[in-house]
Scaffold this active site. Structure first.
Site, mmCIF file in Angstrom:
data_model
loop_
_atom_site.group_PDB
_atom_site.id
_atom_site.type_symbol
_atom_site.label_atom_id
_atom_site.label_comp_id
_atom_site.label_asym_id
_atom_site.label_seq_id
_atom_site.Cartn_x
_atom_site.Cartn_y
_atom_site.Cartn_z
ATOM 1 N N GLU A 188 -38.998 -7.453 21.135
ATOM 2 C CA GLU A 188 -38.256 -8.270 20.175
ATOM 3 C C GLU A 188 -38.279 -7.502 18.873
ATOM 4 O O GLU A 188 -39.351 -7.206 18.340
ATOM 5 C CB GLU A 188 -38.905 -9.645 20.015
ATOM 6 N N CYS B 276 -38.897 -14.297 12.585
ATOM 7 C CA CYS B 276 -37.849 -13.525 13.248
ATOM 8 C C CYS B 276 -36.550 -14.308 13.360
ATOM 9 O O CYS B 276 -35.501 -13.717 13.615
ATOM 10 C CB CYS B 276 -38.325 -13.086 14.628
#
Length: 498
Positions: A243, A280
């Site tokens: 990620e 995020c």
């Protein structure tokens, strides 16, 4: 030589660790490889007990974990306590996932005649991939770190795990790891079920060790690329689940801006500045219609930003990057600063919140670069054509958000616009906050991730499994889940049996 973590509010040292030597990395990887067959053999019920023991041991250390986490991350006590609750719940959740057994995709085709001739007995199951390396994330020192989702989903799948501790929270990593070790002792898990390494060189040695069969990573695009290069140079390349980077565009329609400008402004600022903007899923680019309604929304958001104190960021490197990127955005052609938060203390790693604005015609890929911290840029658009043109400058993200009104015209084209660039579509809420659940997907097209899989939710387990087929196998060698009387969901001769 040691590495040290510091309190980002003061720069004072908090914890230190000796970098793990290369020979110790090899030993940990070999021990994990030796543990893998036994961990699989003990079965799903054993692993469920292990994960529940992990949750219990984390809860047992709650006060110490939160106190140390506060010093190493600068995050508020409430945020860290909530993250610990989520982390323990995650372990319990994956215990339920493996007890359910549906994740195994157990499939049986009995021997029969087919249009292609006699068919053999075929039985397919997902099996553990082998020892997994997990890289702890800076911004989630629990939920995406040593005891986090990558670790518990890999353990649930039946794989030993070796975690590379993040340098920003060395003490918290060690304390969390001790909880994992104690949980393993509680259930008499095989030696090598969990391990930990410290230091950048040890992390690099870990991903190239032939005993390691998959890597889970949450971090920067630069760090992810460096690990991918190492993995691709291995004689046996392995899966890398990263990620990496996400700007999480949010679109406010004209009707929504007219209907509830203050409410959207309040939610937006909370989402942008929460946890220091170091999530995020923070909405970094916000598309706002031109005109008085959009002005009202951004006026309310600007007033809130101006009153917001500069939060401590996770470490000095992140603080420096935040200052550099936000300054570059502010200096870009056509960009103006609408608001900036209160001045940061002279000591420590702090980042002043910022709200910027640019016309859609001036919005570029350079301005769309992720700025990890409490900032966002508002892109003003006059009509659907300007919105589409500006949206083309965006990279793909983990999320995309639409704020709409009831009976909003043109909603289907908006969904068609954002869907190819996101893994999760959010309507009339904000993308920060990722529920651990059966239906969750936390992933997206490159550069948000390099994979089709999720790092949150039940199907995160799929990353650490591989398909295996038994053909004409005697029942005595079949896994219990592939026998005809197995108590797990199976697809038998094309029909799903629950």
């Amino acid at each position: 030589m040691t590495i040290a973590s510091t309190d980002p509010r003061t720069g004072d040292p908090v914890a230190e660790a000796a970098p793990t030597a290369a020979e110790d990395v090899r030993r940990l990887a070999a021990t994990a490889a030796a543990a893998a067959p036994e961990l699989e053999r003990r079965g799903r019920d054993f692993r469920a007990r292990l994960l529940r023991a992990v949750a219990a041991r984390l809860e047992e250390r709650r006060d110490a974990i939160v106190a140390l986490g506060r010093r190493e991350t600068g995050l508020p006590e409430a945020r860290l306590s909530g993250e610990l609750t989520r982390t323990a719940y995650q372990a319990e959740f994956f215990a339920a996932v493996i007890e359910d057994g549906g994740y195994l995709e157990a499939t049986i085709d009995h021997a029969s005649d087919t249009p292609m001739g006699p068919g053999p007995d075929l039985r397919r199951l997902l099996v553990p991939i082998g020892p997994v390396a997990v890289f702890g994330a800076s911004n989630f020192p629990l939920a995406f770190s040593v005891p986090g989702g990558d670790t518990v989903s890999a353990l649930a799948a039946g794989n030993p795990v070796i975690v590379k501790a993040h340098d920003s929270h060395l003490g918290l990593s060690q304390l969390s790891y001790e909880a994992l070790v104690q949980a393993c002792a509680d259930v008499d898990a095989p030696e090598g079920t969990v391990g930990i390494v410290f230091g950048t060189e040890a992390g690099a040695a870990l991903v190239v060790d032939p005993a390691v069969k998959a890597v889970g990573f949450t971090g920067s695009l630069t760090g992810g690329r460096a690990l991918l290069d190492l993995i691709n140079a291995r004689p046996e390349p392995i899966p890398f689940y990263g990620e990496l980077s996400s700007v999480n565009p949010l679109i406010v329609t004209a009707a929504a801006a007219a209907e509830r400008p203050e409410a959207i402004a309040n939610g937006l600022v909370a989402s942008v500045t929460g946890s220091g903007g170091q999530l995020c899923t923070k909405p970094g680019v916000v598309f706002v219609p031109t005109g008085p309604d959009g002005d009202k929304l951004l006026g309310a958001a600007s007033a809130l930003i101006a009153q917001t104190a500069a939060p401590p960021l996770l470490n000095s490197r992140i603080a420096a990057s935040y200052r550099d990127i936000s300054a570059a955005h502010t200096a870009a052609p056509g960009v103006k600063e609408l608001a900036i938060g209160t001045a940061a203390p002279s000591e420590g790693a702090f980042g002043r919140p910022r709200l910027l604005e640019v016309d859609a015609a001036d919005f570029t890929a350079a301005v769309a670069e992720e700025c990890f911290g409490p900032s966002a840029i508002a892109v003003r658009y006059a009509d659907a054509a300007e919105l589409r043109s500006a949206f083309a400058a965006l990279p793909a993200s983990l999320t995309a958000t639409l704020h709409t009104a009831e009976n909003d015209p043109g909603l289907e084209p908006l969904v068609a616009l954002v869907r190819p660039l996101a893994g999760r579509l959010v309507f009339d809420q904000f993308p920060t906050g990722v529920l651990v659940s059966w239906a969750q997907h936390h992933g997206g097209p490159w550069p948000s991730t390099n994979t089709l899989h999720t790092s949150v939710g039940a199907t995160a387990i799929r990353r650490f499994l591989r398909p295996m087929v038994w053909q004409n196998a005697p029942e005595s060698v079949l896994p219990p889940e592939l026998r005809d009387d197995a108590a797990v969901p199976q697809r038998v001769d094309g029909r799903l049996r629950l």
